[in-house]
Design an enzyme around this catalytic site. Sequence first.
Site, PDB file in Angstrom:
ATOM      1  N   TYR A 171      30.486  82.931  60.954  1.00  0.00           N
ATOM      2  CA  TYR A 171      31.267  81.716  60.652  1.00  0.00           C
ATOM      3  C   TYR A 171      31.921  81.039  61.971  1.00  0.00           C
ATOM      4  CZ  TYR A 171      35.343  79.049  58.837  1.00  0.00           C
ATOM      5  OH  TYR A 171      36.154  78.011  58.518  1.00  0.00           O
TER       6      TYR A 171
ATOM      7  N   GLU B 253      33.082  72.509  60.637  1.00  0.00           N
ATOM      8  CA  GLU B 253      32.876  73.912  59.983  1.00  0.00           C
ATOM      9  C   GLU B 253      31.449  74.332  59.978  1.00  0.00           C
ATOM     10  OE1 GLU B 253      33.558  75.093  55.891  1.00  0.00           O
ATOM     11  OE2 GLU B 253      34.957  76.381  56.856  1.00  0.00           O
TER      12      GLU B 253
END
Length: 385
Positions: free
Chosen positions: A108, A196
């Site tokens: 992530y 993101e």
Amino acid sequence: MNIHEYQAKELLRQYKVATPNGRVAQDAEEARQITKEYGGQSVVKAQIHAGGRGKGGGVKFATDPDKAAELFKAMMGMQLVTKQTGPEGRKVRTVFISDPVDIARELYLAFLVDRATSRVTVMASTEGGVEIEEVAEKTPEKIVKVVVDPALGLSGFQARQIAFGLGFSGDGFKKCVVFLQNLYRLFVEKDCSMVEVNPLVETKTGDVIALDAKIGFDDNGLFRHPDVLAYRDLNEEAEEEIEASKFNLNFIKLDGNIGCMVNGAGLAMGTMDIIKYHGGSPANFLDVGGGATEDAVKNAFRIILQDTSVKAVLVNIFGGIMRCDVVAKGIVNAAKEIGISVPVVVRLEGTNVEEGKKILAESGYNLIVGENIKDAAEKVVASIK
Ligand code: ADP
Ligand code: MG
């Protein structure tokens, strides 16, 4: 403003941030064709401005070109429901065909602006694919957080700290550092508010690539990025927000039932707080800004009244540069045009307040006067009950 994954990946490529090959297919035949180009297999991905597509059935693996065509047909036009769309889901209007990647690890990565420190902050975690909120709650120690000094940019040692935190070594480590530095450049140069990459992937062949990408931009910076503005997809925005932006009004849709018209974002916050304090819940707020014209106010009021979740309206205006009589005229004009079917409470204060009140009183419409902000909030909440 947000953009689609396929658009985000175009930007990533411009900045030499590695991402798998992929193209939008116009029809099932093209989905089949692209899949052939990728060696007979592909990942078929629905393009909507919401995450969680994988679990909702918006990301599917095609084992052969025919299957890709079939998946395209099933996905195009479907109402895709994910954790982030709400129960009504979003209609899929674009389908992206991606080259499949042999994944070794899913990680992530996010760049965002931390309001508390006023700085770009990088968040990274070895727990990719999972929602970061969950990681933050259960295993916060697995999140690496780096705050970037705007004068220095993302420095080498910081990029290395993140790459290390993500468990990279050797060649992958170097690739990750380059990835981070290029992505930071994109973030700053394009006035992003959020990038993101979930998942960021280490492939079995040792590459470091963005398998998914979500980018949000600071609307105040859009004027200097016509290329980014061209990515705007009106289908993904609330109808009232689009309508409001035509008149330079700032409309935010919320989930309550009291429509709010205010001038200034600070007053909007205060107004929402006091509505909540008195047991009500805002349906939206529309900020007419500092120097709105009578016409803009009229349109603002019309937009609020057209929101079907609105059961009552609170107009809370503090006249400074904005004159109360201009606001009053705008409200009355909107009422003339489309009528008023819900209780409307008006609190005016400041420049030309007496003229404003007079216009409202003489309009013939049943407008409830709020003597002050507390009184106005109580009255609007009471009007629904
Ligand atoms: P979302 O975040 O909306 O669910 P993603 O693009 O992150 O959508 O895809 C969900 C999952 O699908 C990823 O975590 C990954 O496991 C898999 N996936 C997506 N694209 C590819 C690809 N090109 N090759 C292999 N797997 C993929
Ligand atoms: Mg994702």
